[in-house]
Design an enzyme around this catalytic site. Sequence first.
Site, short mmCIF file in Angstrom:
data_model
loop_
_atom_site.label_atom_id
_atom_site.label_comp_id
_atom_site.label_asym_id
_atom_site.label_seq_id
_atom_site.Cartn_x
_atom_site.Cartn_y
_atom_site.Cartn_z
N ARG A 55 -2.04 -6.34 -8.16
CA ARG A 55 -0.78 -7.05 -7.94
C ARG A 55 -0.57 -8.13 -8.99
O ARG A 55 0.52 -8.31 -9.52
CB ARG A 55 -0.77 -7.71 -6.55
CG ARG A 55 -0.66 -6.73 -5.42
CD ARG A 55 -1.11 -7.37 -4.13
NE ARG A 55 -2.51 -7.78 -4.23
CZ ARG A 55 -3.24 -8.17 -3.20
NH1 ARG A 55 -2.71 -8.22 -2.00
NH2 ARG A 55 -4.50 -8.51 -3.36
N SER A 92 -2.75 -7.87 3.09
CA SER A 92 -3.01 -7.73 4.54
C SER A 92 -3.42 -9.08 5.12
O SER A 92 -3.04 -9.44 6.23
CB SER A 92 -4.13 -6.72 4.76
OG SER A 92 -3.78 -5.48 4.24
N HIS A 116 0.85 -1.21 0.00
CA HIS A 116 0.00 0.00 0.00
C HIS A 116 0.89 1.26 0.00
O HIS A 116 0.61 2.20 -0.75
CB HIS A 116 -0.88 0.05 1.26
CG HIS A 116 -1.90 -1.04 1.38
ND1 HIS A 116 -2.00 -1.84 2.50
CD2 HIS A 116 -2.87 -1.46 0.54
CE1 HIS A 116 -3.00 -2.69 2.33
NE2 HIS A 116 -3.54 -2.49 1.14
N LYS A 129 -16.40 -7.40 6.47
CA LYS A 129 -15.34 -8.21 7.06
C LYS A 129 -15.16 -7.84 8.53
O LYS A 129 -15.36 -6.69 8.91
CB LYS A 129 -13.99 -7.94 6.36
CG LYS A 129 -13.99 -8.16 4.87
CD LYS A 129 -12.61 -7.78 4.30
CE LYS A 129 -12.63 -7.62 2.80
NZ LYS A 129 -11.42 -6.97 2.27
O1 PNS Z 1 -9.06 -3.19 0.57
P1 PNS Z 1 -10.34 -3.73 0.01
O2 PNS Z 1 -11.10 -4.48 1.08
O3 PNS Z 1 -10.13 -4.54 -1.24
O4 PNS Z 1 -11.24 -2.44 -0.41
C1 PNS Z 1 -12.52 -2.59 -0.93
C2 PNS Z 1 -13.25 -1.23 -1.01
C3 PNS Z 1 -13.26 -0.54 0.34
C4 PNS Z 1 -12.57 -0.33 -2.01
C5 PNS Z 1 -14.72 -1.52 -1.50
O5 PNS Z 1 -15.28 -2.52 -0.72
C6 PNS Z 1 -15.63 -0.28 -1.45
O6 PNS Z 1 -15.43 0.66 -2.15
N1 PNS Z 1 -16.64 -0.33 -0.58
C7 PNS Z 1 -17.58 0.76 -0.37
C8 PNS Z 1 -18.98 0.39 -0.83
C9 PNS Z 1 -19.16 0.62 -2.32
O7 PNS Z 1 -18.96 1.70 -2.83
N2 PNS Z 1 -19.55 -0.46 -3.04
C10 PNS Z 1 -19.80 -0.40 -4.47
C11 PNS Z 1 -18.56 -0.66 -5.30
S1 PNS Z 1 -17.93 -2.30 -5.08
#
Ligand code: PNS
Length: 162
Positions: free
Chosen positions: A91, A129, A18, A42
């Site tokens: 990645r 992570s 990150h 989660k």
């Molecule tokens: O680090 P991660 O868990 O892969 O991040 C995922 C994240 C936070 C980017 C994604 O879950 C998110 O944007 N959640 C907010 C809800 C949302 O906007 N959902 C619609 C698009 S998937």
Amino acid sequence: METIAVYPGSFDPVTNGHIDLIQRSAPLFDKVVVAILRNSGKTPLFSVDERKEMLELSVREFDNVTVTDFSGLLVDFAERIGASVIIRGIRAISDYEYELQMALINRRLSNRVETVFMLPAETYSFVSSKLIKEIASHGGAINGLVPEEVERRLQKKFAPEA
Ligand code: PNS
């Protein structure tokens, strides 16, 4: 007009992968806002406040990078803070399918926010992570893969009860 990019994620905890991406994106945009998702499905190991503290310590050297948290839809948050770019790291090809789906859904939700995919250094292409937590939970070595403060906090989390 300044270009603001949001770098969203769970960051549970932040890894050097990150940080590598933050370092690469900081010179490309006027502002980079690292945004921790608050209402994730989660169950996190670290609280949002702990994750925020670790991120803030890790991005101190970048003048145009800030850390915050958000809940609700990412595109709504991006629009609220005036961000026109969402940064996501890829990645390996295995990340692509999920990222593509998310980027296209976000585009459908808002055509004012564009997703930009970036590649972290290949040194970190295997770092996640989830794996870091697994290694740390078994007492394995994670030095060099996460910021030192994160390493300390992980060791403390998984230290056997005295
Ligand atoms: O680090 P991660 O868990 O892969 O991040 C995922 C994240 C936070 C980017 C994604 O879950 C998110 O944007 N959640 C907010 C809800 C949302 O906007 N959902 C619609 C698009 S998937």
